[in-house]
Design a protein around this motif. Structure first.
Motif, PDB file in Angstrom:
ATOM      1  N   SER A 349     -21.391   0.967   4.960  1.00  0.00           N
ATOM      2  CA  SER A 349     -20.967   1.523   3.675  1.00  0.00           C
ATOM      3  C   SER A 349     -21.357   2.992   3.545  1.00  0.00           C
ATOM      4  CB  SER A 349     -21.598   0.717   2.537  1.00  0.00           C
ATOM      5  OG  SER A 349     -21.302   1.297   1.291  1.00  0.00           O
ATOM      6  N   ILE A 350     -22.554   3.334   4.002  1.00  0.00           N
ATOM      7  CA  ILE A 350     -23.006   4.728   3.917  1.00  0.00           C
ATOM      8  C   ILE A 350     -22.128   5.615   4.784  1.00  0.00           C
ATOM      9  CG2 ILE A 350     -24.919   6.322   4.329  1.00  0.00           C
ATOM     10  CD1 ILE A 350     -25.364   4.338   2.012  1.00  0.00           C
ATOM     11  N   LEU A 351     -21.836   5.175   5.990  1.00  0.00           N
ATOM     12  CA  LEU A 351     -21.002   5.964   6.899  1.00  0.00           C
ATOM     13  C   LEU A 351     -19.609   6.205   6.317  1.00  0.00           C
ATOM     14  CD1 LEU A 351     -21.942   4.315  10.316  1.00  0.00           C
ATOM     15  CD2 LEU A 351     -22.482   6.659   9.603  1.00  0.00           C
ATOM     16  N   GLU A 352     -19.093   5.214   5.614  1.00  0.00           N
ATOM     17  CA  GLU A 352     -17.736   5.314   5.075  1.00  0.00           C
ATOM     18  C   GLU A 352     -17.663   6.114   3.785  1.00  0.00           C
ATOM     19  OE1 GLU A 352     -14.094   2.376   3.546  1.00  0.00           O
ATOM     20  OE2 GLU A 352     -15.883   1.513   4.499  1.00  0.00           O
ATOM     21  N   ASN A 353     -18.672   5.969   2.928  1.00  0.00           N
ATOM     22  CA  ASN A 353     -18.541   6.490   1.562  1.00  0.00           C
ATOM     23  C   ASN A 353     -19.492   7.624   1.193  1.00  0.00           C
ATOM     24  OD1 ASN A 353     -16.585   4.425   0.761  1.00  0.00           O
ATOM     25  ND2 ASN A 353     -18.305   2.994   0.921  1.00  0.00           N
TER      26      ASN A 353
END
Length: 367
Positions: A349-353
């Motif tokens: 999630s961190i990598l994406e958002n």
């Protein structure tokens, strides 16, 4: 383009990290960058190591002092008049208020003297001071001055949707507000040095961080599990927290490491990351714990529920609730597979958002 970044304190908390990262990126893209801040802290040293110009104001401090505020305000006016920045990107409540007013006054001065120049003042809210535990009358006063700051600035960057929701219904502010969430880049983790089960946190040691709640929950947890709690950071509550650990009889299992530069590299030493804050906006350390693939227990305050989906990529607990925090620690301690699943999903999630590139692009585009 000439950009001045302004911030009150020159320690190295989340807001200072924001200024440090953006100043470097703006400089890398060929802009002329200056950072204006109070006194001579770690932020000043780190910026100068990167050859970024820093102007320090000795009178600019967090504590309220009418004489110092007047001195700081006049110094800011003088600096803006001399440097003539296109963008004045201000951070933190005091620098925000003084800086936004100074920018408006200088724009009026240039208009009256028929000079074709205008400063665009952008204020980033890293969390509203009126959300902190305070007396009602104090919150009312802070809300009023926050509203004035928003009116004086040209644009307001809110680092979370919750930060925006807190003020969007105020008069004459809606069109000034924009959400640009904090973002982080990949970083190196140190090799783990200790195999003992470890819960950790990285925070400035202030009451708002809720570390007293964590210590109370920890006193129950260690009766069932042999484990170690590592607290990295410094601040005004350090001695109180050390005494609290001693009084709870948990001193042997709690390690206060103090301030450590690049503390995120030590996240590899933790099995669980815990954020028991009473108030937050969009903390960098939460995003970094996610990139480190750690299972996170965080309070459901501020922008943290925009990062953590309870039960899917982390655990959310109510603020100031030692019992639920304790039971959440037990849950993760007893289930290694759950810890791995939560950590992996949070990293994804961190990598994406929440990438720094996205944050920097959106911020510099606003200039």
């Amino acid at each position: 383009m000439k950009i001045i970044y302004g911030i009150t304190k020159s320690n190295f908390g989340g807001a200072q990290r924001y200024v440090y990262d953006l100043a470097q990126e703006a400089d890398r893209q060929g802009n002329e960058v200056i950072v204006l801040c109070g006194q001579r802290g770690i932020l000043v040293e780190k910026l100068r190591e990167k050859n970024i110009e820093v102007i320090t104001l000795e009178s600019l401090k967090r504590d309220i002092s009418l004489i110092n505020e007047i001195k700081s305000f006049l110094e800011i006016i003088k600096i803006l008049k001399k440097e003539k920045p296109n963008i004045f990107h201000i951070n933190s409540s005091k620098m925000g208020g003084l800086g936004a007013l100074a920018g408006r006054i200088m724009n009026l001065y240039w208009k009256l003297t028929a000079r074709n120049f205008k400063i665009k003042a952008i204020f980033t809210s890293h969390g509203w001071a009126f959300n902190e535990p305070r007396h009602v009358w104090q919150k009312i006063i802070i809300k009023f001055f926050t509203w004035v700051t928003i009116l004086l600035a040209h644009k307001i960057i809110c680092v979370s949707k919750k930060t925006l929701r807190d003020v969007i219904k105020w008069p004459f502010v809606k069109n000034k507000l924009i959400v640009i969430r904090n973002g982080v880049s990949a970083f190196n983790l140190d090799k783990r040095k200790d195999d003992s089960f470890t819960v950790g946190t990285i925070a400035e040691l202030h009451r708002i961080k809720g570390l007293d709640i964590l210590l109370t929950a920890w006193s129950k947890f260690t009766k069932r599990y042999p484990a170690k709690l590592i607290i990295i950071g410094d601040g005004e509550e350090k001695e109180n927290l050390i005494n609290m650990a001693r009084n709870l009889g948990i001193s042997k299992s709690v390690v206060f490491r103090g301030f450590i530069d690049n503390a995120r590299s030590l996240l590899s030493n933790f099995d669980i990351f815990c954020m028991p804050s009473r108030s937050e906006a969009m903390p960098y350390v939460l995003l970094e714990a996610g990139l480190a693939e750690l299972p996170v227990i965080a309070t459901s305050v501020g922008g943290m529920p925009e990062v953590i989906e309870n039960g899917l990529n982390g655990i959310l607990v109510p603020a100031e609730n030692t019992d639920i925090l304790f039971s959440s620690l037990i849950l993760l301690a007893e289930d290694q597979d759950l810890r791995k699943r939560l950590g992996a999903r949070l990293k994804s999630s961190i990598l994406e958002n929440f990438s720094f590139d996205k944050m920097a692009h959106n911020t510099l585009s606003l200039y």
